[in-house]
Design a protein around this motif. Structure first.
Motif, PDB file in Angstrom:
ATOM      1  N   ALA A 108       0.833  -1.211   0.000  1.00 52.86           N
ATOM      2  CA  ALA A 108       0.000   0.000   0.000  1.00 52.86           C
ATOM      3  C   ALA A 108       0.866   1.259   0.000  1.00 52.86           C
ATOM      4  CB  ALA A 108      -0.918  -0.007   1.218  1.00 52.86           C
ATOM      5  N   PHE A 109       1.928   1.245   0.795  1.00 54.98           N
ATOM      6  CA  PHE A 109       2.837   2.393   0.834  1.00 54.98           C
ATOM      7  C   PHE A 109       3.478   2.634  -0.524  1.00 54.98           C
ATOM      8  CE2 PHE A 109       7.264   3.863   1.531  1.00 54.98           C
ATOM      9  CZ  PHE A 109       6.977   5.150   1.985  1.00 54.98           C
ATOM     10  N   ALA A 132       4.229   1.327  11.118  1.00 53.92           N
ATOM     11  CA  ALA A 132       5.057   2.402  10.568  1.00 53.92           C
ATOM     12  C   ALA A 132       4.684   2.718   9.114  1.00 53.92           C
ATOM     13  CB  ALA A 132       6.534   2.015  10.668  1.00 53.92           C
ATOM     14  N   VAL A 133       4.552   1.686   8.285  1.00 55.40           N
ATOM     15  CA  VAL A 133       4.241   1.938   6.876  1.00 55.40           C
ATOM     16  C   VAL A 133       2.820   2.493   6.716  1.00 55.40           C
ATOM     17  CG1 VAL A 133       5.893   0.269   5.976  1.00 55.40           C
ATOM     18  CG2 VAL A 133       3.564  -0.481   6.476  1.00 55.40           C
ATOM     19  N   GLN A 134       1.904   2.100   7.605  1.00 59.23           N
ATOM     20  CA  GLN A 134       0.558   2.678   7.558  1.00 59.23           C
ATOM     21  C   GLN A 134       0.590   4.161   7.883  1.00 59.23           C
ATOM     22  OE1 GLN A 134      -2.122   0.428  10.035  1.00 59.23           O
ATOM     23  NE2 GLN A 134      -1.851  -1.451   8.860  1.00 59.23           N
ATOM     24  N   ALA A 135       1.438   4.540   8.840  1.00 60.30           N
ATOM     25  CA  ALA A 135       1.580   5.955   9.186  1.00 60.30           C
ATOM     26  C   ALA A 135       2.146   6.756   8.015  1.00 60.30           C
ATOM     27  CB  ALA A 135       2.473   6.104  10.415  1.00 60.30           C
ATOM     28  N   PHE A 136       3.184   6.220   7.360  1.00 56.63           N
ATOM     29  CA  PHE A 136       3.771   6.904   6.201  1.00 56.63           C
ATOM     30  C   PHE A 136       2.773   6.981   5.043  1.00 56.63           C
ATOM     31  CE2 PHE A 136       7.944   5.635   8.114  1.00 56.63           C
ATOM     32  CZ  PHE A 136       8.420   6.923   8.293  1.00 56.63           C
ATOM     33  N   THR A 137       1.989   5.910   4.868  1.00 63.27           N
ATOM     34  CA  THR A 137       0.981   5.904   3.804  1.00 63.27           C
ATOM     35  C   THR A 137      -0.055   7.000   4.039  1.00 63.27           C
ATOM     36  OG1 THR A 137       1.257   3.525   3.489  1.00 63.27           O
ATOM     37  CG2 THR A 137      -0.759   4.512   2.636  1.00 63.27           C
ATOM     38  N   THR A 138      -0.520   7.109   5.270  1.00 65.36           N
ATOM     39  CA  THR A 138      -1.503   8.144   5.612  1.00 65.36           C
ATOM     40  C   THR A 138      -0.925   9.540   5.405  1.00 65.36           C
ATOM     41  OG1 THR A 138      -2.502   6.658   7.244  1.00 65.36           O
ATOM     42  CG2 THR A 138      -3.030   9.002   7.419  1.00 65.36           C
ATOM     43  N   MET A 139       0.334   9.727   5.763  1.00 65.08           N
ATOM     44  CA  MET A 139       0.974  11.033   5.598  1.00 65.08           C
ATOM     45  C   MET A 139       1.046  11.429   4.126  1.00 65.08           C
ATOM     46  SD  MET A 139       4.743  12.293   6.894  1.00 65.08           S
ATOM     47  CE  MET A 139       5.596  11.238   5.707  1.00 65.08           C
ATOM     48  N   ILE A 140       1.416  10.480   3.256  1.00 69.29           N
ATOM     49  CA  ILE A 140       1.483  10.772   1.826  1.00 69.29           C
ATOM     50  C   ILE A 140       0.099  11.108   1.287  1.00 69.29           C
ATOM     51  CG2 ILE A 140       1.986   9.801  -0.449  1.00 69.29           C
ATOM     52  CD1 ILE A 140       4.191   8.173   0.814  1.00 69.29           C
ATOM     53  N   MET A 141      -0.926  10.393   1.751  1.00 73.56           N
ATOM     54  CA  MET A 141      -2.286  10.659   1.281  1.00 73.56           C
ATOM     55  C   MET A 141      -2.768  12.033   1.712  1.00 73.56           C
ATOM     56  SD  MET A 141      -3.952   6.876   1.982  1.00 73.56           S
ATOM     57  CE  MET A 141      -5.628   7.392   1.578  1.00 73.56           C
ATOM     58  N   ILE A 142      -2.359  12.466   2.909  1.00 77.09           N
ATOM     59  CA  ILE A 142      -2.773  13.790   3.403  1.00 77.09           C
ATOM     60  C   ILE A 142      -2.033  14.907   2.665  1.00 77.09           C
ATOM     61  CG2 ILE A 142      -2.718  15.332   5.407  1.00 77.09           C
ATOM     62  CD1 ILE A 142      -3.192  12.859   7.150  1.00 77.09           C
ATOM     63  N   LEU A 143      -0.729  14.724   2.459  1.00 74.23           N
ATOM     64  CA  LEU A 143       0.080  15.767   1.836  1.00 74.23           C
ATOM     65  C   LEU A 143      -0.053  15.791   0.319  1.00 74.23           C
ATOM     66  CD1 LEU A 143       3.372  15.441   3.945  1.00 74.23           C
ATOM     67  CD2 LEU A 143       1.482  17.063   4.258  1.00 74.23           C
ATOM     68  N   PRO A 184      -1.973  15.170  -3.592  1.00 77.65           N
ATOM     69  CA  PRO A 184      -3.205  15.663  -4.210  1.00 77.65           C
ATOM     70  C   PRO A 184      -4.402  14.813  -3.806  1.00 77.65           C
ATOM     71  CG  PRO A 184      -1.802  14.577  -5.833  1.00 77.65           C
ATOM     72  CD  PRO A 184      -0.991  14.705  -4.590  1.00 77.65           C
ATOM     73  N   ILE A 185      -5.582  15.423  -3.803  1.00 84.81           N
ATOM     74  CA  ILE A 185      -6.779  14.759  -3.312  1.00 84.81           C
ATOM     75  C   ILE A 185      -7.132  13.526  -4.131  1.00 84.81           C
ATOM     76  CG2 ILE A 185      -8.337  16.187  -4.687  1.00 84.81           C
ATOM     77  CD1 ILE A 185      -8.931  14.814  -1.113  1.00 84.81           C
ATOM     78  N   PHE A 186      -6.833  13.545  -5.440  1.00 82.51           N
ATOM     79  CA  PHE A 186      -7.179  12.385  -6.261  1.00 82.51           C
ATOM     80  C   PHE A 186      -6.351  11.172  -5.853  1.00 82.51           C
ATOM     81  CE2 PHE A 186      -3.287  12.639  -8.586  1.00 82.51           C
ATOM     82  CZ  PHE A 186      -3.189  11.458  -9.315  1.00 82.51           C
ATOM     83  N   THR A 187      -5.108  11.420  -5.358  1.00 84.21           N
ATOM     84  CA  THR A 187      -4.273  10.333  -4.898  1.00 84.21           C
ATOM     85  C   THR A 187      -4.901   9.648  -3.690  1.00 84.21           C
ATOM     86  OG1 THR A 187      -2.270  11.451  -5.680  1.00 84.21           O
ATOM     87  CG2 THR A 187      -1.979   9.726  -4.012  1.00 84.21           C
ATOM     88  N   ALA A 188      -5.423  10.472  -2.765  1.00 87.62           N
ATOM     89  CA  ALA A 188      -6.037   9.920  -1.560  1.00 87.62           C
ATOM     90  C   ALA A 188      -7.261   9.076  -1.894  1.00 87.62           C
ATOM     91  CB  ALA A 188      -6.413  11.050  -0.606  1.00 87.62           C
ATOM     92  N   SER A 189      -8.130   9.584  -2.767  1.00 87.12           N
ATOM     93  CA  SER A 189      -9.353   8.854  -3.082  1.00 87.12           C
ATOM     94  C   SER A 189      -9.058   7.575  -3.853  1.00 87.12           C
ATOM     95  CB  SER A 189     -10.301   9.745  -3.899  1.00 87.12           C
ATOM     96  OG  SER A 189      -9.680  10.171  -5.103  1.00 87.12           O
ATOM     97  N   ARG A 190      -8.135   7.655  -4.786  1.00 91.16           N
ATOM     98  CA  ARG A 190      -7.798   6.481  -5.587  1.00 91.16           C
ATOM     99  C   ARG A 190      -7.078   5.440  -4.753  1.00 91.16           C
ATOM    100  NH1 ARG A 190      -5.169   6.990 -11.581  1.00 91.16           N
ATOM    101  NH2 ARG A 190      -5.537   4.841 -12.262  1.00 91.16           N
ATOM    102  N   ALA A 191      -6.134   5.893  -3.935  1.00 88.83           N
ATOM    103  CA  ALA A 191      -5.359   4.978  -3.108  1.00 88.83           C
ATOM    104  C   ALA A 191      -6.215   4.325  -2.038  1.00 88.83           C
ATOM    105  CB  ALA A 191      -4.187   5.714  -2.466  1.00 88.83           C
ATOM    106  N   ASN A 192      -7.210   5.050  -1.541  1.00 81.72           N
ATOM    107  CA  ASN A 192      -8.042   4.502  -0.475  1.00 81.72           C
ATOM    108  C   ASN A 192      -8.830   3.286  -0.960  1.00 81.72           C
ATOM    109  OD1 ASN A 192      -8.825   4.729   2.263  1.00 81.72           O
ATOM    110  ND2 ASN A 192     -10.801   5.522   1.633  1.00 81.72           N
TER     111      ASN A 192
END
Length: 350
Positions: free
Chosen positions: A113-114, A177-188, A190-198
């Motif tokens: 996921a990361f 740890a990797v879940q935390a980094f994944t969440t950080m990338i999704m927050i920082l 673009p919004i389309f990255t967060a929705s698609r990755a989720n």
């Protein structure tokens, strides 16, 4: 009455339990039934007879198109992704001798996921357009799973070897740890990255195509063939270190190979179907209740059970809430989370 059936292929001979053969045959038939049902049910319902005819390109043009082009790749992807995750979980549970071990719990799924979220964020320009082909995404996911699996293995290495419980604890820490980094990338990002990755992180076989299916199938069967060579060593691993060493097993070398196989099977599943949760936990337990703990029988039964779980979950996910479509990982997690709690409660005194 004999309990075993002898098989011989050239210079190789082995025994199969009658009970295991019966369950394998029954699960194969169940898988075929579920595939036909899944191919026929949807916005356009196709009768089972027409589904079979469409598989041989002898139904109407519309039925042939729907069954062969739209639904068949999706169903096959669900089958092989579920089988890969289930076998990966069976290997980990046998090697670690812990019923709570699975690829998503020790961080393999989280690593994929990361890598996926990082790929979507890193290769996007200011207009939120990917600068490389999306076809590279499965490769990024697979690399993420493999790297995380080996990271867990080497962090768990101590005094010339790895201990099963240390491997689990390290895996849980790496997963967090990797879940935390994944969440950080999704927050920082673009919004389309967060929705698609989720959607991908949750797990979905929507959009699977024949190119992906023909990629996962040879890798799956190659890894399964190698695994069956190591089945006896996996059985020995479950006896514990002392007995395994006395039986002549090269414990650390075998563990490294088994971790590699488990990580690779989970990696190819996650690469194409996303982080479908708890299949690697549930399927081996169900298989163990059916055929016992011998991995010669447990591996194929786990694969069939995992495939059936994901096919059924995907069928419910795309039909029960129509016209909305729920990611298949939502349903597997909804079932798997209570099952995980049940296992924790059951093993509380161990």
């Amino acid at each position: 009455m004999k309990r075993y059936v002898p098989f011989r292929i050239g210079n190789i001979s082995f025994l199969m339990n009658y009970r295991s053969i019966a369950y394998v045959v029954g699960l194969v038939l169940l898988t075929i039934v579920l595939i036909i049902l899944s191919l026929g049910i949807g916005q356009l319902n196709v009768s089972p007879i027409e589904v079979v005819r469409a598989l041989f390109d002898s139904s109407t043009d519309m039925n042939n198109l729907v069954v062969q082009s739209f639904r068949m790749p999706r169903v096959l992807m669900a089958l092989f992704a579920g089988a890969g995750l289930a076998v990966s979980g069976a290997i980990l549970q046998g090697m670690i001798r812990n019923p709570l071990a699975s690829p998503d719990i020790i961080g393999i799924t989280g690593g994929a996921a990361f890598a996926t979220v990082g790929f979507l964020a890193f290769f996007s320009d200011r207009s939120n357009t990917l600068t490389v082909s999306i076809q590279w995404l499965p490769l990024a996911s697979f690399i993420g799973a493999i790297v995380t699996g080996f990271l867990v293995y080497f962090l768990a290495w101590k005094n010339g070897g790895i201990k099963p419980m240390r491997l689990v604890l390290i895996g849980i820490g790496v997963s967090a740890a990797v879940q935390a980094f994944t969440t950080m990338i999704m927050i920082l990002g673009p919004i389309f990255t967060a929705s698609r990755a989720n959607i991908w992180i949750t797990g979905s076989v929507n959009g699977a195509n024949w190119s992906e299916v023909w990629t996962i199938i040879p890798w799956f069967f190659l890894l399964m063939a190698i695994l069956f060579v190591y089945v006896r060593r996996l059985n020995v691993q479950e006896l514990g270190e002392d007995l395994a060493a006395n039986a002549g097993s090269l414990i650390q070398r075998d563990r490294f190979m088994l971790i590699t196989l488990s990580t690779s099977l989970a990696g190819i599943a996650v690469a194409f179907a996303g982080g479908i949760g708890f299949v690697g936990l549930m399927a081996p337990h169900i298989a163990r209740r059916l055929v016992g703990s011998s991995f010669g029988s447990l591996i194929p039964v786990s694969a069939l059970v995992g495939g059936c779980i994901v096919i059924t979950a995907d069928l419910i996910a795309r039909t029960a809430f129509a016209p909305l479509e729920v990611p298949v990982g939502v349903l597997t997690s909804a079932i798997g989370a209570p099952y995980f709690i049940y296992l924790l409660y059951k093993s509380r005194n161990q």
